[in-house]
Write a protein that holds these residues in place. Structure first.
Motif, mmCIF file in Angstrom:
data_model
loop_
_atom_site.group_PDB
_atom_site.id
_atom_site.type_symbol
_atom_site.label_atom_id
_atom_site.label_comp_id
_atom_site.label_asym_id
_atom_site.label_seq_id
_atom_site.Cartn_x
_atom_site.Cartn_y
_atom_site.Cartn_z
ATOM 1 N N LYS A 214 191.967 71.770 -57.079
ATOM 2 C CA LYS A 214 191.852 70.413 -57.599
ATOM 3 C C LYS A 214 193.153 69.704 -57.235
ATOM 4 C CE LYS A 214 190.998 68.360 -62.106
ATOM 5 N NZ LYS A 214 190.852 68.688 -63.523
ATOM 6 N N ILE A 215 193.051 68.560 -56.537
ATOM 7 C CA ILE A 215 194.260 67.853 -56.141
ATOM 8 C C ILE A 215 194.193 66.399 -56.593
ATOM 9 C CG2 ILE A 215 195.736 67.138 -54.207
ATOM 10 C CD1 ILE A 215 194.901 69.509 -52.644
ATOM 11 N N GLY A 216 195.282 65.942 -57.201
ATOM 12 C CA GLY A 216 195.418 64.530 -57.559
ATOM 13 C C GLY A 216 196.610 63.959 -56.809
ATOM 14 N N PHE A 217 196.524 62.683 -56.427
ATOM 15 C CA PHE A 217 197.596 62.060 -55.654
ATOM 16 C C PHE A 217 198.239 60.921 -56.430
ATOM 17 C CE2 PHE A 217 194.552 63.880 -52.784
ATOM 18 C CZ PHE A 217 195.347 64.555 -51.879
ATOM 19 N N ASP A 218 199.513 60.711 -56.132
ATOM 20 C CA ASP A 218 200.228 59.567 -56.675
ATOM 21 C C ASP A 218 199.733 58.321 -55.933
ATOM 22 O OD1 ASP A 218 201.979 57.579 -57.294
ATOM 23 O OD2 ASP A 218 203.793 58.782 -57.016
ATOM 24 N N ASP A 219 199.067 57.412 -56.647
ATOM 25 C CA ASP A 219 198.485 56.233 -55.998
ATOM 26 C C ASP A 219 199.536 55.401 -55.260
ATOM 27 O OD1 ASP A 219 196.117 57.057 -56.991
ATOM 28 O OD2 ASP A 219 195.916 55.503 -58.517
ATOM 29 N N ASN A 220 200.763 55.432 -55.778
ATOM 30 C CA ASN A 220 201.818 54.631 -55.146
ATOM 31 C C ASN A 220 202.235 55.169 -53.785
ATOM 32 O OD1 ASN A 220 202.102 52.725 -57.264
ATOM 33 N ND2 ASN A 220 203.139 54.301 -58.462
ATOM 34 N N GLY A 221 201.855 56.419 -53.498
ATOM 35 C CA GLY A 221 202.212 56.994 -52.211
ATOM 36 C C GLY A 221 201.056 56.971 -51.222
ATOM 37 N N PRO A 226 196.739 57.659 -44.801
ATOM 38 C CA PRO A 226 195.376 57.177 -44.520
ATOM 39 C C PRO A 226 194.356 58.308 -44.504
ATOM 40 C CG PRO A 226 196.828 56.891 -42.606
ATOM 41 C CD PRO A 226 197.688 57.273 -43.760
ATOM 42 N N ASP A 227 194.779 59.514 -44.097
ATOM 43 C CA ASP A 227 193.860 60.663 -44.074
ATOM 44 C C ASP A 227 193.387 60.995 -45.490
ATOM 45 O OD1 ASP A 227 196.545 61.334 -44.618
ATOM 46 O OD2 ASP A 227 196.204 63.448 -44.120
ATOM 47 N N VAL A 228 194.293 60.880 -46.447
ATOM 48 C CA VAL A 228 193.931 61.161 -47.837
ATOM 49 C C VAL A 228 193.085 60.010 -48.391
ATOM 50 C CG1 VAL A 228 194.830 61.410 -50.183
ATOM 51 C CG2 VAL A 228 195.930 62.630 -48.290
ATOM 52 N N MET A 229 193.477 58.794 -48.071
ATOM 53 C CA MET A 229 192.756 57.632 -48.570
ATOM 54 C C MET A 229 191.291 57.675 -48.128
ATOM 55 S SD MET A 229 194.787 54.272 -49.420
ATOM 56 C CE MET A 229 195.561 53.795 -47.977
ATOM 57 N N ALA A 230 191.064 58.219 -46.932
ATOM 58 C CA ALA A 230 189.693 58.317 -46.401
ATOM 59 C C ALA A 230 188.844 59.280 -47.229
ATOM 60 C CB ALA A 230 189.729 58.773 -44.948
ATOM 61 N N MET A 231 189.484 60.090 -48.062
ATOM 62 C CA MET A 231 188.745 61.060 -48.880
ATOM 63 C C MET A 231 188.277 60.459 -50.202
ATOM 64 S SD MET A 231 191.015 64.491 -48.425
ATOM 65 C CE MET A 231 191.017 65.407 -46.877
ATOM 66 N N ARG A 232 188.652 59.214 -50.437
ATOM 67 C CA ARG A 232 188.284 58.584 -51.705
ATOM 68 C C ARG A 232 186.765 58.540 -51.844
ATOM 69 N NH1 ARG A 232 190.298 52.621 -53.665
ATOM 70 N NH2 ARG A 232 189.409 52.758 -55.756
ATOM 71 N N ASP A 233 186.257 58.907 -53.017
ATOM 72 C CA ASP A 233 184.820 58.867 -53.269
ATOM 73 C C ASP A 233 184.550 57.916 -54.432
ATOM 74 O OD1 ASP A 233 182.181 59.189 -53.797
ATOM 75 O OD2 ASP A 233 182.224 61.377 -53.968
ATOM 76 N N LEU A 234 184.047 56.718 -54.072
ATOM 77 C CA LEU A 234 183.849 55.677 -55.086
ATOM 78 C C LEU A 234 182.788 56.060 -56.110
ATOM 79 C CD1 LEU A 234 184.178 52.463 -52.909
ATOM 80 C CD2 LEU A 234 185.910 53.592 -54.296
ATOM 81 N N ASN A 235 181.895 57.003 -55.751
ATOM 82 C CA ASN A 235 180.899 57.483 -56.718
ATOM 83 C C ASN A 235 181.550 58.046 -57.970
ATOM 84 O OD1 ASN A 235 178.540 57.056 -55.226
ATOM 85 N ND2 ASN A 235 178.942 58.893 -54.007
ATOM 86 N N GLU A 236 182.775 58.544 -57.786
ATOM 87 C CA GLU A 236 183.426 59.272 -58.873
ATOM 88 C C GLU A 236 184.311 58.379 -59.732
ATOM 89 O OE1 GLU A 236 183.048 62.491 -59.709
ATOM 90 O OE2 GLU A 236 181.577 62.777 -58.136
ATOM 91 N N GLU A 237 184.422 57.090 -59.355
ATOM 92 C CA GLU A 237 185.327 56.234 -60.110
ATOM 93 C C GLU A 237 184.521 55.275 -60.982
ATOM 94 O OE1 GLU A 237 188.249 54.576 -57.444
ATOM 95 O OE2 GLU A 237 188.411 56.484 -56.392
ATOM 96 N N ALA A 238 185.103 54.876 -62.105
ATOM 97 C CA ALA A 238 184.411 53.950 -63.006
ATOM 98 C C ALA A 238 184.008 52.727 -62.198
ATOM 99 C CB ALA A 238 185.330 53.554 -64.153
ATOM 100 N N SER A 239 182.737 52.300 -62.289
ATOM 101 C CA SER A 239 182.239 51.262 -61.390
ATOM 102 C C SER A 239 183.009 49.955 -61.568
ATOM 103 C CB SER A 239 180.751 51.055 -61.597
ATOM 104 O OG SER A 239 180.515 50.671 -62.929
ATOM 105 N N GLU A 240 183.423 49.647 -62.795
ATOM 106 C CA GLU A 240 184.172 48.397 -62.998
ATOM 107 C C GLU A 240 185.517 48.450 -62.282
ATOM 108 O OE1 GLU A 240 183.069 50.235 -65.676
ATOM 109 O OE2 GLU A 240 182.229 48.931 -67.204
ATOM 110 N N GLU A 241 186.123 49.636 -62.260
ATOM 111 C CA GLU A 241 187.442 49.757 -61.635
ATOM 112 C C GLU A 241 187.343 49.521 -60.133
ATOM 113 O OE1 GLU A 241 189.599 53.233 -63.066
ATOM 114 O OE2 GLU A 241 189.075 52.712 -65.124
#
Ligand code: GDP
Ligand code: MN
Length: 385
Positions: A214-221, A226-241
């Motif tokens: 399980k890996i979490g990243f510092d959003d400020n970094g 970009p390789d990590v950012m491409a792994m973002r899965d919007l399904n998993e985030e609160a829809s309003e956010e």
């Protein structure tokens, strides 16, 4: 930002941290083929951003390729409820097929940022596979910790100390030390905030392998990766956010009943404090930032009102760069176009405040104007009840 297990394992491989073979299956047939490739058996794993999948039915052993296909079909699209998802659960959009491992021992390992020492801390325990919170509570002596000096990084000595504490011997000891040093390199180079391996397993053959990650990243970094950012899965985030981030708005979901629209994080904190002080509880806060347009304000309203928990809204804006007449215009636009179904208290101060108040008064909508922060808090708490 968090990522899925299968993505975390891709990063582990990149840093030569041992992890079982595994691939995401595109469909049931694919699950069958991958299982065949792994010698006819596999572990089928639901990919959601929450742990406790094993106990919730999201990790299943397939004893043959047909079984794997069958489990895949049942798992994809299922609503998985685990201890960490809450009662509503999470929908499974991705299924990962893992090459089974013969486990001898299950251990626990995590790198995280310790806020007390302000340093990266390596935590390890011989009690892996189970929830670490439980170990920390009942048998705290079974948790080993070393604090990493940022100038030195994780030293060989510290890695050996942990490997020794975990009871590793011979070849497994050497593999464990390498595992830790490589994992630390991943942690710092990718600007992680947390890397948790539970369980870290010692196989019957003596290999040291990350069975889960399980890996979490510092959003400020994130802008550096970009390789990590491409792994973002919007399904998993609160829809309003997600919705808010499209309009450059910062939305944070909380668990009370008062929706807050503010500008600036400091004012947001002050607003939440004063709501609490007057006996209310914020449902969220939405920061429209310094120079929002009327449309941004309108969208902010729409997002706040999507939250069914919201019983009243407090708009608390200090017009510095932001002009109060623009905020007022946005509120009126929101009322016109989307309708406002709950009481709205507005406190404006600063640039063009008189024009702003006039726009609200002339709008014909029932907007409650507050004179100052305390007045606003009292009015919105009363309105929410
Ligand atoms: P979590 O429940 O979400 O943390 O999912 P994990 O990936 O940690 O899997 C849960 C449990 O399933 C592990 O603690 C193991 O006991 C078991 N498990 C997962 N993969 C394997 C495997 O390849 N072989 C064996 N024997 N057990 C496994
Ligand atoms: Mn796990």
């Amino acid at each position: 930002m968090n990522i899925h297990e299968y993505q975390a394992k891709e990063l582990l491989r990149l840093y030569k941290v041992a992890t079982p073979n595994g691939r995401v299956a595109q469909d049931a047939e694919d699950a069958r083929m991958i299982t065949k490739e792994y010698g006819g058996k596999s572990v089928v794993k639901a990919q959601i951003h929450a742990g406790g999948r094993g106990k919730g039915g999201g990790v299943k052993f397939a004893s043959d390729p047909d079984k794997a296909a069958e489990i895949f079909k049942a798992m994809l699209g299922m609503n998985l409820v685990t201890k960490q998802t809450g009662a509503e659960g999470r929908k499974v959009h991705t299924v990962f097929i893992s090459d089974p491992v013969d486990i001898d021992r299950e251990l626990y390992l995590a790198f995280l940022v310790d806020r007390v020492t302000s340093r990266v801390t390596l935590m390890a325990s011989t009690e892996g596979g189970v929830e670490i919170e439980e170990v920390a509570e009942k048998t705290p002596e079974k948790i080993l910790k070393v604090t990493v000096d940022p100038a030195l990084g994780l030293t060989g000595f510290q890695a050996r100390q942990i490997a020794f504490g975990l009871g590793l011997q011979g070849d497994s000891f050497k593999k464990g030390v390498t595992f830790l040093l490589n994992l630390y390199r991943l942690f710092t180079e990718k600007d992680c905030s947390m890397v948790e391996v539970n369980p870290l397993v010692i196989t019957k053959q003596g290999d040291v392998i990350a069975l889960d990650a399980k890996i979490g990243f510092d959003d400020n970094g994130l802008f550096r990766h970009p390789d990590v950012m491409a792994m973002r899965d919007l399904n998993e985030e609160a829809s309003e956010e997600t919705e808010a981030s499209k309009f450059n708005l910062n939305f944070i979901k909380l668990d009370g009943t008062i929706g807050c629209m503010v500008n600036g994080a400091g004012l947001a904190m002050g607003t939440m404090d004063i709501i609490k002080y007057h006996g209310g509880s914020p449902a969220n806060f939405l920061d429209v930032g310094g120079g929002a347009t009327e449309d941004a304000v309108k969208n902010a309203f729409r997002i706040i009102l999507q939250d069914k928990a919201v019983k009243a809204v407090l708009v608390n804006i200090f017009g510095g760069i932001m002009r109060c007449d623009i905020v007022a215009g946005g509120i009126v636009k929101a009322a016109k176009e989307i309708g406002i179904s709950v009481p709205v208290v507005v406190r404006l101060e600063g640039t063009n405040v008189e024009e702003g108040k006039q726009i609200l008064a002339d709008s014909g909508y029932n907007l409650i104007v507050a004179n100052d922060l305390r007045d606003a808090a009292e009015k919105v708490v009363a309105a929410a009840k």
